[in-house]
Design a protein around this motif. Structure first.
Motif, mmCIF file in Angstrom:
data_model
loop_
_atom_site.group_PDB
_atom_site.id
_atom_site.type_symbol
_atom_site.label_atom_id
_atom_site.label_comp_id
_atom_site.label_asym_id
_atom_site.label_seq_id
_atom_site.Cartn_x
_atom_site.Cartn_y
_atom_site.Cartn_z
ATOM 1 N N HIS A 44 0.855 -1.206 0.000
ATOM 2 C CA HIS A 44 0.000 0.000 0.000
ATOM 3 C C HIS A 44 0.883 1.246 0.000
ATOM 4 O O HIS A 44 1.363 1.676 1.054
ATOM 5 N N HIS B 98 1.626 5.314 -1.784
ATOM 6 C CA HIS B 98 1.117 6.439 -2.587
ATOM 7 C C HIS B 98 2.312 7.221 -3.133
ATOM 8 O O HIS B 98 2.525 8.377 -2.758
ATOM 9 N N GLU C 230 -8.178 2.563 -2.030
ATOM 10 C CA GLU C 230 -8.765 2.220 -0.780
ATOM 11 C C GLU C 230 -10.143 2.843 -0.667
ATOM 12 O O GLU C 230 -10.353 3.990 -1.055
ATOM 13 N N HIS D 23 -6.783 -2.139 5.804
ATOM 14 C CA HIS D 23 -5.473 -1.508 5.659
ATOM 15 C C HIS D 23 -5.187 -0.590 6.844
ATOM 16 O O HIS D 23 -6.102 -0.036 7.438
ATOM 17 N N ASP E 198 1.879 2.934 3.423
ATOM 18 C CA ASP E 198 0.958 4.060 3.279
ATOM 19 C C ASP E 198 1.750 5.361 3.061
ATOM 20 O O ASP E 198 1.304 6.436 3.444
HETATM 21 NI NI NI Z 1 -3.486 4.951 1.864
#
Ligand code: NI
Length: 252
Positions: free
Chosen positions: A6, A8, A91, A151, A201
């Protein structure tokens, strides 16, 4: 070998050195990165990144963007979700942390996207902040649920058990390395290793070693190290099992 399940890296915080950061992750032994596109302005960038060999994608509408949902957006989302590098809907979920967002609308858009995942037979990646009970209530309205992960899990072990019983996995992030993380430590101690995923994340939630700086996919190693320490297992075993969990869930 680990997978950041996960990330970004499409975030503007990586605009100066995105490819360097991605290359560093793979040079540090990461197997794959799963890029999350959950804000429509970033969808194209995520799709572009997932053209790289070891980057997969997922797409969805974040709960805080629930009011942006419309037919045009849904059409675009469906196209992105059908891409062969797209592994999940996400998500998606509920976020009650900040005021000013309609809870009813969040619930509606969350349920819609769960249905979308069932339609295309892909798992979901769920974001849930201060909304645990409502999330479970929504899950209960489904006769059949997709596979998926909760998550950045921040609940208790009791709460983890409920979603584990519904077939979900638990995503563990940098906060497990923070000194005040006894609740998460308890979750890691008690949830079987074959039910855990690791994720960054990034750019948020850097592990303790890098706390206060920008997080990046290669730091996912710190999360796995902490899990090994808490569970008294060898680091390699933790990596092997969690990587397999990720490959199995996302069909990589
Ligand atoms: Ni996220």
């Amino acid at each position: 070998m680990l997978i950041d399940s996960h990330a970004h890296t499409s975030d503007t915080k990586f605009d100066e050195d995105r490819q360097t950061v991605i290359d560093r992750a793979f040079n540090n032994g990461l197997k794959y990165i799963i890029e999350v596109g959950c804000e429509p302005p970033f969808w194209d960038k995520v799709a572009e990144l997932s053209k790289q060999e070891k980057i997969y994608s997922m797409f969805g509408l974040h709960p805080q963007d629930a009011d942006k949902f419309n037919d045009e957006l849904l059409t675009k989302l469906k196209i992105l979700l059908n891409d062969k590098k797209c592994v999940a809907v996400g998500e998606i979920g509920l976020d009650y942390h900040f005021e000013g967002y309609s809870k009813d609308l969040q619930k509606e858009i969350f349920a819609k996207q769960i249905n979308l995942a069932l339609e295309i037979n892909k798992p979901i990646c769920v974001h849930c902040r201060d909304a645990y009970d409502d999330m479970v209530e929504i899950f209960k309205t489904f006769k059949q649920l997709p596979k998926g992960v909760i998550h950045c899990f921040s609940g208790s072990f009791e709460q983890a058990k409920v979603v584990l019983n519904m077939g979900f996995l638990i995503g563990i992030d940098g906060p497990c390395t923070y000194p005040k993380s006894s609740k998460l430590t308890n979750v890691i101690e008690n949830v079987p290793l074959d039910k855990l995923l690791v994720e960054t994340d990034c750019p948020y939630l850097a592990p303790q070693k890098y706390r206060g700086t920008r997080n990046e996919p290669s730091y996912v190693i710190e999360v796995a190290k902490k899990i090994a320490e808490i569970k008294h297992l060898a680091f390699d075993e933790v990596c092997n099992v969690i990587t397999k969990n990720t490959i199995d869930l996302y069909n990589l």
